[in-house]
Structures are given as C-alpha cells and as structure tokens.
Design a protein around this motif. Structure first.
Motif, PDB file in Angstrom:
ATOM      1  N   GLN A 123      41.766  48.890  34.340  1.00  0.00           N
ATOM      2  CA  GLN A 123      42.312  47.537  34.459  1.00  0.00           C
ATOM      3  C   GLN A 123      41.466  46.670  35.395  1.00  0.00           C
ATOM      4  N   LEU A 124      41.076  47.232  36.534  1.00  0.00           N
ATOM      5  CA  LEU A 124      40.249  46.484  37.491  1.00  0.00           C
ATOM      6  C   LEU A 124      38.908  46.101  36.875  1.00  0.00           C
ATOM      7  N   SER A 125      38.276  47.054  36.190  1.00  0.00           N
ATOM      8  CA  SER A 125      36.965  46.770  35.598  1.00  0.00           C
ATOM      9  C   SER A 125      37.073  45.711  34.504  1.00  0.00           C
ATOM     10  N   GLU A 126      38.153  45.717  33.738  1.00  0.00           N
ATOM     11  CA  GLU A 126      38.348  44.679  32.721  1.00  0.00           C
ATOM     12  C   GLU A 126      38.432  43.298  33.374  1.00  0.00           C
ATOM     13  N   GLN A 127      39.142  43.204  34.499  1.00  0.00           N
ATOM     14  CA  GLN A 127      39.267  41.924  35.199  1.00  0.00           C
ATOM     15  C   GLN A 127      37.923  41.491  35.786  1.00  0.00           C
ATOM     16  N   ILE A 128      37.196  42.414  36.369  1.00  0.00           N
ATOM     17  CA  ILE A 128      35.880  42.100  36.940  1.00  0.00           C
ATOM     18  C   ILE A 128      34.931  41.653  35.829  1.00  0.00           C
ATOM     19  N   ASN A 129      34.958  42.339  34.688  1.00  0.00           N
ATOM     20  CA  ASN A 129      34.125  41.952  33.548  1.00  0.00           C
ATOM     21  C   ASN A 129      34.456  40.535  33.079  1.00  0.00           C
ATOM     22  N   LEU A 130      35.733  40.196  33.034  1.00  0.00           N
ATOM     23  CA  LEU A 130      36.135  38.833  32.660  1.00  0.00           C
ATOM     24  C   LEU A 130      35.645  37.811  33.672  1.00  0.00           C
ATOM     25  N   ASP A 131      35.783  38.134  34.947  1.00  0.00           N
ATOM     26  CA  ASP A 131      35.424  37.189  36.007  1.00  0.00           C
ATOM     27  C   ASP A 131      33.918  36.943  36.099  1.00  0.00           C
ATOM     28  N   TYR A 132      33.107  37.964  35.902  1.00  0.00           N
ATOM     29  CA  TYR A 132      31.664  37.834  36.082  1.00  0.00           C
ATOM     30  C   TYR A 132      30.886  37.693  34.773  1.00  0.00           C
ATOM     31  N   GLY A 133      31.476  38.097  33.654  1.00  0.00           N
ATOM     32  CA  GLY A 133      30.748  38.055  32.389  1.00  0.00           C
ATOM     33  C   GLY A 133      29.714  39.161  32.311  1.00  0.00           C
TER      34      GLY A 133
ATOM     35  N   ALA B  80      41.878  41.517  49.612  1.00  0.00           N
ATOM     36  CA  ALA B  80      40.832  41.863  48.655  1.00  0.00           C
ATOM     37  C   ALA B  80      41.069  41.081  47.366  1.00  0.00           C
ATOM     38  N   ASP B  81      39.996  40.775  46.667  1.00  0.00           N
ATOM     39  CA  ASP B  81      40.089  40.039  45.406  1.00  0.00           C
ATOM     40  C   ASP B  81      40.607  40.930  44.283  1.00  0.00           C
ATOM     41  N   TYR B  82      40.298  42.212  44.371  1.00  0.00           N
ATOM     42  CA  TYR B  82      40.745  43.197  43.382  1.00  0.00           C
ATOM     43  C   TYR B  82      41.307  44.385  44.155  1.00  0.00           C
ATOM     44  N   ILE B  83      42.563  44.739  43.860  1.00  0.00           N
ATOM     45  CA  ILE B  83      43.240  45.822  44.583  1.00  0.00           C
ATOM     46  C   ILE B  83      43.740  46.847  43.582  1.00  0.00           C
ATOM     47  N   GLY B  84      43.402  48.102  43.862  1.00  0.00           N
ATOM     48  CA  GLY B  84      43.888  49.185  43.010  1.00  0.00           C
ATOM     49  C   GLY B  84      45.382  49.391  43.187  1.00  0.00           C
ATOM     50  N   PHE B  85      45.773  49.729  44.412  1.00  0.00           N
ATOM     51  CA  PHE B  85      47.175  50.026  44.710  1.00  0.00           C
ATOM     52  C   PHE B  85      47.506  49.557  46.124  1.00  0.00           C
TER      53      PHE B  85
ATOM     54  N   VAL C 143      35.713  41.210  47.198  1.00  0.00           N
ATOM     55  CA  VAL C 143      36.031  42.556  47.655  1.00  0.00           C
ATOM     56  C   VAL C 143      36.928  43.244  46.641  1.00  0.00           C
ATOM     57  N   CYS C 144      36.598  44.478  46.319  1.00  0.00           N
ATOM     58  CA  CYS C 144      37.430  45.335  45.477  1.00  0.00           C
ATOM     59  C   CYS C 144      37.773  46.567  46.301  1.00  0.00           C
ATOM     60  N   SER C 145      39.060  46.801  46.497  1.00  0.00           N
ATOM     61  CA  SER C 145      39.503  47.939  47.307  1.00  0.00           C
ATOM     62  C   SER C 145      40.448  48.813  46.501  1.00  0.00           C
ATOM     63  N   LEU C 146      40.234  50.109  46.587  1.00  0.00           N
ATOM     64  CA  LEU C 146      41.131  51.041  45.913  1.00  0.00           C
ATOM     65  C   LEU C 146      42.548  50.892  46.455  1.00  0.00           C
ATOM     66  N   LEU C 147      42.669  50.821  47.772  1.00  0.00           N
ATOM     67  CA  LEU C 147      43.987  50.746  48.407  1.00  0.00           C
ATOM     68  C   LEU C 147      44.073  49.560  49.361  1.00  0.00           C
ATOM     69  N   ASP C 148      45.285  49.072  49.533  1.00  0.00           N
ATOM     70  CA  ASP C 148      45.567  47.989  50.468  1.00  0.00           C
ATOM     71  C   ASP C 148      46.850  48.333  51.211  1.00  0.00           C
ATOM     72  N   LYS C 149      46.821  48.179  52.551  1.00  0.00           N
ATOM     73  CA  LYS C 149      47.995  48.408  53.399  1.00  0.00           C
ATOM     74  C   LYS C 149      48.404  47.079  54.027  1.00  0.00           C
ATOM     75  N   PRO C 150      49.141  46.243  53.301  1.00  0.00           N
ATOM     76  CA  PRO C 150      49.468  44.914  53.837  1.00  0.00           C
ATOM     77  C   PRO C 150      50.209  44.946  55.175  1.00  0.00           C
TER      78      PRO C 150
ATOM     79  N   VAL D 145      32.020  51.378  38.572  1.00  0.00           N
ATOM     80  CA  VAL D 145      30.752  50.816  38.085  1.00  0.00           C
ATOM     81  C   VAL D 145      30.458  51.263  36.656  1.00  0.00           C
ATOM     82  N   ARG D 146      30.816  52.475  36.315  1.00  0.00           N
ATOM     83  CA  ARG D 146      30.569  52.964  34.953  1.00  0.00           C
ATOM     84  C   ARG D 146      31.377  52.202  33.915  1.00  0.00           C
ATOM     85  N   ASN D 147      32.359  51.433  34.336  1.00  0.00           N
ATOM     86  CA  ASN D 147      33.171  50.635  33.423  1.00  0.00           C
ATOM     87  C   ASN D 147      32.806  49.153  33.427  1.00  0.00           C
ATOM     88  N   LEU D 148      31.776  48.773  34.152  1.00  0.00           N
ATOM     89  CA  LEU D 148      31.370  47.370  34.215  1.00  0.00           C
ATOM     90  C   LEU D 148      30.351  47.066  33.126  1.00  0.00           C
TER      91      LEU D 148
END
Length: 181
Positions: A27-37, A146-151, A130-137, A59-62
C-alpha cells in the motif's frame, strides 16, 4: 516467545505479522509511486541499521528509478533514548535538486528525524519526505509527522523487522512488543 533482557524475562507479543507488514508495504509503495511517478529519480536515504529491512522490501516495490544512500544516526542505549543524537556517518554529498525519501524504522520522540531533516535542509534538495514503518504519536516531542506511515503504535518498546534491542532481534520477520513476564 520469551527473551532475556538484562536479567529480566520478557514476553514477546506480535503486533504486526510478516503478512501484515508485506500488505502495508504494498500500500505504501503504491502511494509513493502515485506521488512521484515513474520518470524522476528518487533518492532513497535509509537510516541505518533499523530501516534496512523495511527499506529493502519497500524499494523493490517502487516503479521509479532510485538511488540508494545510507546514513547512520545513534540515539538509543538499550530500551531508552539517550537524548543525544549523533550522526555516525556523513550525509550523501550530491543531493542538490533531487527528490529525497528518508526511510526510517520508527518515529518515536521525533528527535532523530527532526535532527536529520534539519541537516538535509542544508543540502538544497528539491524535496524531502519521510517514510516510517512505525510511528509513536504519544511519544512525539516535535510537531512533525512522517509523510508515509506503516503503522501507528502505543508508547511501548518494540523489536523485530529491523528494530533492535542492543543490536539483537532485527532479524525477526514481525514487529513485536516487549512485555515483562
């Protein structure tokens, strides 16, 4: 599973399974691909050592061309942040006019990523995200996200999938919470 931490027995509770992580990365890679082309090169700046596993899977999904760089920051001793941030390796030299995506394992207090972003701003990049796997708000001390957050997770100490405890347990294929037994 149980592990020994400083003569204390700790239980390991899986928060995100290997399949949970794989699906979220897709899901994250799909969003990054949309954002950057697919035309512009994206510089992937991996924060070592914690983000290495996450970054390699992401990266393998970009779809766009990528340049991969690394930086190492140290701020933890055991299970707590030392409060001191050290840039262990220098930033890449040639970031002028480039799109940079920082890959982080976790945004905890935000001190490390805030420090890194301030350093990167001196590089005259075209953009920094910034893309982070985890975020502790709950733990944030800085008003950043982060611009992209896993969980998102609670204010607990976690290991696995790149996250460590004194350099160990990065190889676990899942993210787990440590709980006193």
């Amino acid at each position: 599973m149980q592990i020994q931490v400083n003569n204390t027995l700790m239980n390991v509770k899986v928060l995100f399974s290997e399949s949970d992580i794989r699906e979220r990365i897709k899901q994250l890679s799909e969003q990054i691909n949309l954002d950057y082309g697919t035309e512009n090169t994206l510089v992937i700046l991996i924060v070592l050592h914690g983000a290495l596993i996450f970054a390699s899977d992401l990266v393998r999904n970009l779809a766009m061309p990528t340049e991969i760089e690394t930086v190492r920051i140290k701020s933890y001793e055991g299970t707590t942040s030392s409060g001191n941030i050290n840039l262990v390796t220098p930033l890449p030299k040639d970031l002028v006019g480039k799109h940079v995506l920082v890959i982080e394992d976790i945004v905890d207090t935000g001190r490390s990523i805030n420090f890194l972003l301030n350093e990167l701003k001196k590089s005259n990049t075209k953009s920094i995200k910034v893309c982070s796997l985890l975020d502790k708000p709950e733990a944030h001390e800085y008003p950043l996200k982060a611009d992209y957050i896993g969980f998102q997770i609670a204010k607990n100490f976690v290991i696995g999938y790149g996250l460590d405890l004194d350099g160990k347990y990065r190889n676990l294929p899942y993210v787990a919470d440590l709980i006193k037994a």
